[in-house]
Scaffold this active site. Structure first.
Site, short mmCIF file in Angstrom:
data_model
loop_
_atom_site.label_atom_id
_atom_site.label_comp_id
_atom_site.label_asym_id
_atom_site.label_seq_id
_atom_site.Cartn_x
_atom_site.Cartn_y
_atom_site.Cartn_z
N ASP A 20 23.05 2.75 68.51
CA ASP A 20 23.39 1.50 69.19
C ASP A 20 23.80 0.48 68.13
O ASP A 20 23.87 0.79 66.93
CB ASP A 20 22.23 0.98 70.03
CG ASP A 20 22.72 0.28 71.30
OD1 ASP A 20 23.40 -0.76 71.17
OD2 ASP A 20 22.45 0.77 72.40
N HIS B 109 28.67 -0.42 71.88
CA HIS B 109 27.38 -0.22 71.21
C HIS B 109 27.56 0.53 69.89
O HIS B 109 26.79 1.44 69.56
CB HIS B 109 26.40 0.51 72.13
CG HIS B 109 26.06 -0.26 73.38
ND1 HIS B 109 24.99 -1.11 73.46
CD2 HIS B 109 26.68 -0.32 74.58
CE1 HIS B 109 24.95 -1.67 74.67
NE2 HIS B 109 25.98 -1.20 75.36
N CYS C 80 38.21 -2.15 66.19
CA CYS C 80 39.50 -2.86 66.27
C CYS C 80 39.71 -3.86 65.15
O CYS C 80 40.82 -4.01 64.64
CB CYS C 80 39.60 -3.57 67.61
SG CYS C 80 39.78 -2.45 69.01
N GLU D 287 28.25 -1.35 79.74
CA GLU D 287 28.37 -2.60 78.98
C GLU D 287 29.52 -2.53 77.97
O GLU D 287 29.31 -2.53 76.76
CB GLU D 287 27.04 -2.90 78.25
CG GLU D 287 25.89 -3.12 79.21
CD GLU D 287 24.59 -3.45 78.48
OE1 GLU D 287 23.76 -4.19 79.05
OE2 GLU D 287 24.39 -2.98 77.34
N TRP E 215 14.11 0.89 77.34
CA TRP E 215 14.99 0.30 76.33
C TRP E 215 14.15 -0.38 75.25
O TRP E 215 13.11 -0.97 75.53
CB TRP E 215 15.96 -0.68 76.99
CG TRP E 215 16.89 0.01 77.95
CD1 TRP E 215 16.82 0.02 79.31
CD2 TRP E 215 18.00 0.83 77.60
NE1 TRP E 215 17.83 0.80 79.83
CE2 TRP E 215 18.57 1.30 78.81
CE3 TRP E 215 18.59 1.22 76.39
CZ2 TRP E 215 19.69 2.14 78.84
CZ3 TRP E 215 19.69 2.04 76.42
CH2 TRP E 215 20.24 2.49 77.62
#
Length: 494
Positions: A157, A220, A233, A285, A432
């Site tokens: 993550d 993530h 990116c 997400e 989580w």
């Protein structure tokens, strides 16, 4: 009037019969018949007196089923398969432990049992806080005791990368470490070697638990970008492993073919280490703003004739799924409505953001998908069970409270047609890890709600009862303390 009285008496007798058939086992078995006799457990021994006979043969109930006959001097296990024998032994061990630690008499009885769902899982998140191998093994032991059969390992993550990939050494040197957590000033890190993973897989297999890794994509990935910034990116020297909760805007940049070479190597390594046919690739997400503005992504869309970032998401996901297939693996994903019809028939998705009755399962039926039910309002074990569960954590105030009774009320098939229910593969509780920094915290947040989820996954609704479950949950909380040295005590009624 006579007929009315007869009906009332029949209902009363049925109610008494149902109550008499309840056990103190978690999860509640399918069928329990007592002879009325009991068996003494001499001293503090861990086995019943007399012989135990095991027979592997058809039970008439299907995979993972068993029949357990307990009589003075002899216990017989008739198991459909190795799983059935394992679950029979766990049931027997619970009865022995309840006698040893709670003083509950061991009944002479017959138990006929099978799981309601094939998938009965929990998810842990060593990406946020690294767990030692020993800690995961302890978690597995408890899962096995309560008849879970899948452990979903969230290994990567924004806050950390824990899994080795050959020739990508910066994953351990950079991506596995962060400078602090939410301003605490304490560096945190950890990484699993190939030997660690092999040990965990072997340990889990002995406990009839399947380990399933998750490598989130295309979001993530900030920890990965800290080690290999060219994967996203907007690469730069200032990308660091994320130190705060929440999600990063960084997404994999598909214009760089090294991204797909990396994941090819990752999936290959996972294939070598995990026998499971599945790899979870996240899919939730996904903020698309960087893809919207990235000139390289614009060129990628032009090359593949993709109209918008959502189409790019489908394209990238399909490429990753194809890579998985080349390594003989099937994808697991959090259900994402924006992917629309791109899910292949028979794909397995998780519903995690809403109750099953609100639409995801109905969509899954229409698209012929299989669903693992992990709705947050029942199954998010990182949510506090009570207001004071996370007194020192500033993030706890924004998390909804999920009481034990709420979790126990979960029925994955509620309100659904038989056709829709046929698409339910199983149940999973999610832990989580943003505020799970120790094993004791993980176990405190998991239990006793993991008792409730095990019953939702295993037991048919007609044998479940909240008043009875609440009573036996207290016994099992005591078992956790005395047998397993785990303290999850809290007032259950609050």
């Amino acid at each position: 009037m006579i007929r009315t009285i007869g009906t009332i008496l029949a209902i009363a007798l049925y109610t008494l019969h149902a109550q008499a058939q309840q056990t103190n086992i978690i999860p509640e078995p399918l069928e329990y018949t007592s002879t009325g006799q009991t068996i003494d457990l001499a001293g503090q021994q861990d086995t019943l007196p007399g012989e135990i006979v095991v027979m592997t043969q058809p039970t008439g109930m299907g995979a993972a089923s068993y029949i357990l006959d307990i009589a003075p001097g002899r216990t017989t296990i008739t198991a459909e398969d190795a799983d059935g024998e394992h679950y029979a032994r766990q049931t027997l061990q619970q009865l022995i432990d309840l006698a040893k630690y709670e003083g509950q008499p061991i009944p002479a009885c017959t138990i006929k049992d099978k799981p309601r769902y094939a998938w009965r899982g929990l998810m842990i998140d060593p990406a946020r806080y690294h767990w030692s191998v020993e800690d995961i093994e302890k978690y597995i032991e408890l899962m096995s005791y309560y008849k879970y059969n899948k452990l979903h390992l969230h290994l990567t993550d924004d806050q950390g990368w824990r899994f080795p990939v050959p020739s990508y050494d910066r994953l351990q040197g950079i991506a596995s470490k962060r400078s602090e957590t939410a301003g605490d000033g304490k560096p945190h890190g950890g990484f699993y070697t190939r030997e660690d993973m092999k040990r965990l897989v072997d340990f889990a297999a002995k406990h009839r638990i399947e380990l399933i890794p998750e490598f989130s994509l295309p979001a993530h990935v900030q920890a990965l970008a800290a080690a290999y910034p060219e994967m996203v990116c907007y690469p730069g020297d200032n990308i660091e492993v994320r130190t705060i909760p929440g999600k990063s805007k960084d997404l994999l940049c598909p214009s760089n073919e090294d991204v797909f070479r990396f994941y090819d190597a990752l999936f290959n390594e996972s294939k070598q280490l995990f026998p499971s046919p599945y790899i979870h690739i996240g899919g939730e997400e996904i903020p698309l703003e960087n893809w919207n503005t990235c000139p390289n992504c614009a060129q990628y869309r032009k090359k593949y004739e993709l109209a918008a970032p959502n189409d790019q998401l489908r394209h990238v996901t399909e490429r990753m799924v194809t890579l998985l297939a080349q390594h003989g693996k099937k994808p697991l994903r959090w259900y994402n409505p924006s992917l629309g019809d791109s899910y292949a028939e028979g794909s397995i998705v998780y519903t995690a953001d809403s109750n099953n009755a609100t639409g995801t399962l109905k969509q899954a039926e229409a698209k012929k998908l299989l669903v693992i039910c992990a709705p947050a309002e029942y199954a998010s074990l990182d949510y506090p069970q009570q207001k004071n569960d996370c007194p020192d954590n500033k993030f706890s105030n924004i998390l909804p409270i999920v009481p034990l009774e709420k979790t126990y009320s979960f029925d994955p098939g509620n309100g659904l047609s038989p056709e829709a229910q046929a698409h339910i593969l199983g149940v999973e509780g999610t832990l989580w890890g943003e505020q799970i920094d120790t094993l004791s915290r993980a176990l405190f947040m998991s239990y006793p709600r993991a008792f409730a989820l095990s019953e939702a996954a295993w037991s048919p609704m007609n044998v479940r009862s909240w008043p009875h479950f609440e009573k036996k949950a207290k016994m099992h909380i005591n078992l956790l303390s005395r047998k397993w040295k785990v303290d999850v005590s809290r007032p259950l009624g609050q």
